[in-house]
Design a protein around this motif. Structure first.
Motif, PDB file in Angstrom:
ATOM      1  N   CYS A 549       0.834  -1.200   0.000  1.00 19.78           N
ATOM      2  CA  CYS A 549       0.000   0.000   0.000  1.00 19.78           C
ATOM      3  C   CYS A 549       0.871   1.253   0.000  1.00 19.78           C
ATOM      4  CB  CYS A 549      -0.915  -0.004   1.223  1.00 19.78           C
ATOM      5  SG  CYS A 549      -2.023   1.428   1.311  1.00 19.78           S
ATOM      6  N   LEU A 550       0.474   2.210  -0.824  1.00 19.33           N
ATOM      7  CA  LEU A 550       1.096   3.530  -0.846  1.00 19.33           C
ATOM      8  C   LEU A 550       0.226   4.480  -0.021  1.00 19.33           C
ATOM      9  CD1 LEU A 550       3.078   5.656  -2.072  1.00 19.33           C
ATOM     10  CD2 LEU A 550       1.407   5.902  -3.928  1.00 19.33           C
ATOM     11  N   LEU A 551       0.848   5.203   0.882  1.00 20.54           N
ATOM     12  CA  LEU A 551       0.135   6.193   1.689  1.00 20.54           C
ATOM     13  C   LEU A 551       0.494   7.573   1.143  1.00 20.54           C
ATOM     14  CD1 LEU A 551      -1.778   6.401   4.093  1.00 20.54           C
ATOM     15  CD2 LEU A 551       0.210   6.573   5.584  1.00 20.54           C
ATOM     16  N   VAL A 552      -0.532   8.306   0.646  1.00 25.83           N
ATOM     17  CA  VAL A 552      -0.288   9.553  -0.071  1.00 25.83           C
ATOM     18  C   VAL A 552      -1.027  10.713   0.598  1.00 25.83           C
ATOM     19  CG1 VAL A 552      -0.303  10.669  -2.329  1.00 25.83           C
ATOM     20  CG2 VAL A 552      -0.263   8.181  -2.182  1.00 25.83           C
ATOM     21  N   PRO A 553      -0.348  11.558   1.340  1.00 22.35           N
ATOM     22  CA  PRO A 553      -0.985  12.788   1.832  1.00 22.35           C
ATOM     23  C   PRO A 553      -1.070  13.803   0.700  1.00 22.35           C
ATOM     24  CG  PRO A 553       1.291  12.673   2.574  1.00 22.35           C
ATOM     25  CD  PRO A 553       1.026  11.394   1.845  1.00 22.35           C
ATOM     26  N   LEU A 554      -2.183  14.533   0.639  1.00 21.12           N
ATOM     27  CA  LEU A 554      -2.397  15.476  -0.459  1.00 21.12           C
ATOM     28  C   LEU A 554      -1.297  16.535  -0.515  1.00 21.12           C
ATOM     29  CD1 LEU A 554      -4.394  16.289  -2.720  1.00 21.12           C
ATOM     30  CD2 LEU A 554      -5.508  17.784  -1.054  1.00 21.12           C
ATOM     31  N   SER A 555      -0.838  16.955   0.664  1.00 21.87           N
ATOM     32  CA  SER A 555       0.207  17.983   0.707  1.00 21.87           C
ATOM     33  C   SER A 555       0.950  17.877   2.038  1.00 21.87           C
ATOM     34  CB  SER A 555      -0.410  19.382   0.567  1.00 21.87           C
ATOM     35  OG  SER A 555      -1.135  19.712   1.741  1.00 21.87           O
ATOM     36  N   HIS A 556       1.840  18.847   2.284  1.00 18.76           N
ATOM     37  CA  HIS A 556       2.597  18.881   3.540  1.00 18.76           C
ATOM     38  C   HIS A 556       1.860  19.660   4.627  1.00 18.76           C
ATOM     39  CE1 HIS A 556       6.289  16.998   2.106  1.00 18.76           C
ATOM     40  NE2 HIS A 556       6.177  17.706   0.995  1.00 18.76           N
ATOM     41  N   HIS A 557       0.601  19.916   4.421  1.00 17.16           N
ATOM     42  CA  HIS A 557      -0.158  20.712   5.391  1.00 17.16           C
ATOM     43  C   HIS A 557      -0.093  20.054   6.772  1.00 17.16           C
ATOM     44  CE1 HIS A 557      -3.418  22.987   7.238  1.00 17.16           C
ATOM     45  NE2 HIS A 557      -3.334  23.842   6.211  1.00 17.16           N
TER      46      HIS A 557
END
Length: 682
Positions: A549-557
């Motif tokens: 699984c890849l965990l992808v946060p939309l941004s560095h917010h």
């Protein structure tokens, strides 16, 4: 899962190999020092992929078959490998360029040159003008990897062959594994095979032993080798294994470990290397009872079989038969051998090997290993052709017998018979009181010869004594002749009642080359996604993919920090290998980068995740997504938490766990949850 036939693009090995090196699946070892042919290092995804293949192998064979796993030493004393026959017979035929000294493996050279000539014939027949440019250019106007290989090894020229010559070449290629060294030399002379690069003449084929020699201890007095296989340690531990198994037969041992072969010219990437991982099984079976108790479970499994008889006719097209029919038709020797052929087939398909590019080829008589009475190779088709990835041999009782003779230790099974077995046997009785004084210092060598005789030889000796009026001459173990007489030896038939049957087991050995399987699998699952730009995808089954699984946060917010940490902790507690991509690239670019690693699923965290506790789950091959709750009370419930009744608890994580363990399919998930249609664009 998709395979490389999903794309309309022609397969390009160069592009794939660049991808594998870029993503550090593997790389040439010692590259900073110029590298050494046939030695490779695995990077993080390569290590994970190999570990997952081995984990599935253990589950499929060791656990399911109740095998006894051992781990034996790599350094092996010379005497062990002399006894097994490897010192004398573990060799390939090589030839040398008389001018440059370049070394070739003889059968591979013959194969490459004749294939190049056949390719030239195909080109000549396809077009009479500008043939090379038309045939060897791909859609981008670049020479394909296959054509580069042929040009390098066989100097492809568009020359039309006569029908009889073409047929002869095809027959030679079908039988290439069956030729001896002298026969390869004759073929090279007859068909004027020289060094394709220089045109220079070559030496006659000579044998080259493939083992790495070493010395044990500081004096070098004890000679050794790096093991060429893991089998010998299993044979030498047979008594301990039998005792551990409570003296029950049949049983199997298994071993995973590194082996070493000093290949003559390793030129095919991971397929022909000098150091590699093997996984081997030694199934010990009663030679009179080669049935398998679980054969009926696999008897209807269909295999693509290339038997000796088909190859002898110069053909390479396998027939498809159930293993049950193959046994009935005597194509495969026995049910235990057939059982393992079927189980090998099922294992490779489970890994992700394309069944249409998998066949089982029976060894021809001249290529049969010195220990085997029947042997089949599971061959997988790749851009390198049909490559042996698993060997499955009936080694008969060879190994246990030769080690027993050499060490004087009985490697046998003793079976108590329900009723005594009565039989007659010709025996030799020596009167030691007279025998010793008569032969004096020669008594030992004559006795060793006499006690080595079988029943037929004893009967023949008895006839010689009768013809010679009670006297005849026999050789001692030194080859010289000595007179013996009925005065001090008697040969007679005697009746015995056997209460315990003693026998040396036969061995069925499936032997897996893990690196070859790994590379073949990569080719089979590789394809290019069509779109604004072509992107590579490796469609590994979830159970063997390096990362699940890849965990992808939309941004560095900063609002994502706690949720990312929470998701990471819970995924790791579920033993789901993950990769976090928090780079500044677009979501689509990050997805694509991990499609190249073969990561089957991705969870994306965005501002809606923080507000509502929902995340998206994306599947690699279809790129479809669903969006469900993820932030809920979580607890471990063993296997029961995977059932539909608990889908309301951490929905995404439960679905993901089920998908990773292949308890459900993505098609099932899509049918149960609405598709989410955002966050895929660059």
């Amino acid at each position: 899962m998709s395979t490389n036939n999903t794309s309309n693009n022609a397969f390009n090995r160069t592009i794939l190999e660049e991808l594998l090196k870029k993503r550090f699946f593997y790389a040439p070892a010692f590259q900073a020092y110029g590298g050494v042919a046939g030695l490779y290092d695995y990077g993080p995804p390569g290590c994970a992929l190999q570990a997952n293949i081995l984990d599935l192998w253990r589950r499929h064979f060791v656990l399911e078959e109740d095998m006894l796993e051992v781990d034996c030493t790599i350094i092996t004393p010379s005497d062990v490998l002399k006894t097994s026959g490897h010192v004398e017979k573990f060799a390939d035929w090589m030839v040398k360029d008389l001018k440059t000294g370049e070394i070739f493996r003889a059968d591979h050279l013959v194969e490459a040159v004749l294939e190049a000539r056949l390719e030239g014939d195909r080109q000549a027949r396809a077009s009479e003008s500008d043939v090379i440019a038309a045939v060897t250019k791909d859609a981008d106007g670049k020479s394909s990897e296959q054509d580069k290989k042929r040009k390098k090894k066989g100097k492809v020229q568009a020359v039309k062959l006569g029908d009889s010559v073409k047929a002869e070449y095809e027959e030679i290629l079908a039988k290439i594994d069956n030729y001896t060294g002298p026969e390869l030399g004759e073929l090279m002379r007859k068909h004027e095979i020289k060094n394709p690069e220089t045109g220079s003449d070559l030496t006659e084929p000579v044998e080259f032993n493939l083992m790495f020699e070493s010395n044990i201890g500081p004096t070098g007095a004890l000679k050794g080798y790096l093991r060429p296989e893991t089998a010998q340690g299993q044979f030498l531990n047979f008594k301990k294994l039998l005792e551990f198994n409570n003296d029950k037969m049949p049983f199997a041992s298994a071993s995973i470990g590194r082996s070493f072969r000093n290949e003559i010219s390793p030129r095919s990437g991971l397929l022909r290397v000098r150091e590699f991982v093997m996984a081997e099984i030694e199934h010990f079976v009663d030679p009179l009872k080669k049935d398998h108790p679980r054969f009926n479970e696999v008897k209807d499994t269909k295999l693509r079989l290339l038997s000796q008889s088909i190859q002898a006719e110069g053909k390479t097209q396998p027939i498809e038969l159930s293993i049950g029919d193959a046994i009935d038709q005597k194509i495969v020797d026995n049910k235990t051998l057939g059982y393992f052929l079927a189980r090998i087939h099922l294992f490779l398909i489970k890994l992700g090997i394309n069944p249409l590019r998998l066949r089982f080829r029976q060894h021809m008589p001249n290529e049969m290993a010195h220990y085997a009475c029947d042997c089949w190779d599971a061959e997988i088709q790749s851009s390198y052709g049909w490559i042996e990835c698993v060997g499955c041999a009936d080694r008969s009782a060879y190994d246990l017998t030769v080690h027993s003779i050499r060490t004087k230790e009985k490697l046998v099974v003793r079976e108590t018979l329900p009723t005594p077995q009565v039989y007659e046997k010709t025996i030799l009785d020596i009167n030691q009181k007279i025998f010793g004084p008569k032969l004096r210092q020669n008594a030992k060598i004559v006795e060793e010869y006499l006690t080595s005789l079988d029943e037929q030889q004893l009967e023949s000796l008895k006839e010689d004594l009768e013809k010679g009026n009670g006297k005849t001459t026999v050789p001692g173990t030194n080859g010289e002749g000595y007179e013996v007489s009925t005065e001090f030896l008697t040969i007679k038939r005697q009746t015995f009642a056997e209460h315990v049957r003693e026998y040396t087991p036969n061995v069925i050995e499936p032997s897996f080359g893990i690196g070859r399987i790994l590379y073949s699998l990569i080719e089979h699952v590789y394809w290019m996604r069509e779109g604004s730009e072509q992107r590579a995808v490796l469609s590994f089954p979830a159970r063997v993919s390096p990362f699940k699984c890849l965990l992808v946060p939309l941004s560095h917010h900063p609002t994502f920090t706690d949720l990312i940490q929470d998701m990471t902790t819970r995924l790791r507690k579920l033993s789901i290998p993950i990769k976090i991509d928090d780079s500044s690239n677009s979501i689509g670019r990050r997805y694509s980068r991990n499609d190249e690693l073969g990561t089957p699923f991705a969870i994306t965290i965005d501002f809606q995740s923080v507000k509502e506790g929902t995340v998206t789950l994306r599947e690699r091959d279809t790129t479809k997504q669903i969006r469900e709750k993820a932030k809920a009370i979580f607890r471990f419930l063993l296997s029961s938490y995977l059932t539909a009744a608990f889908y309301n608890i951490d929905t995404i994580l439960v679905i993901l766990k089920d998908l990773v363990e292949e308890n459900i399919t993505w098609e099932t998930v899509i049918s149960r949850y609405p598709e989410f249609t955002q966050q895929e664009l660059d």
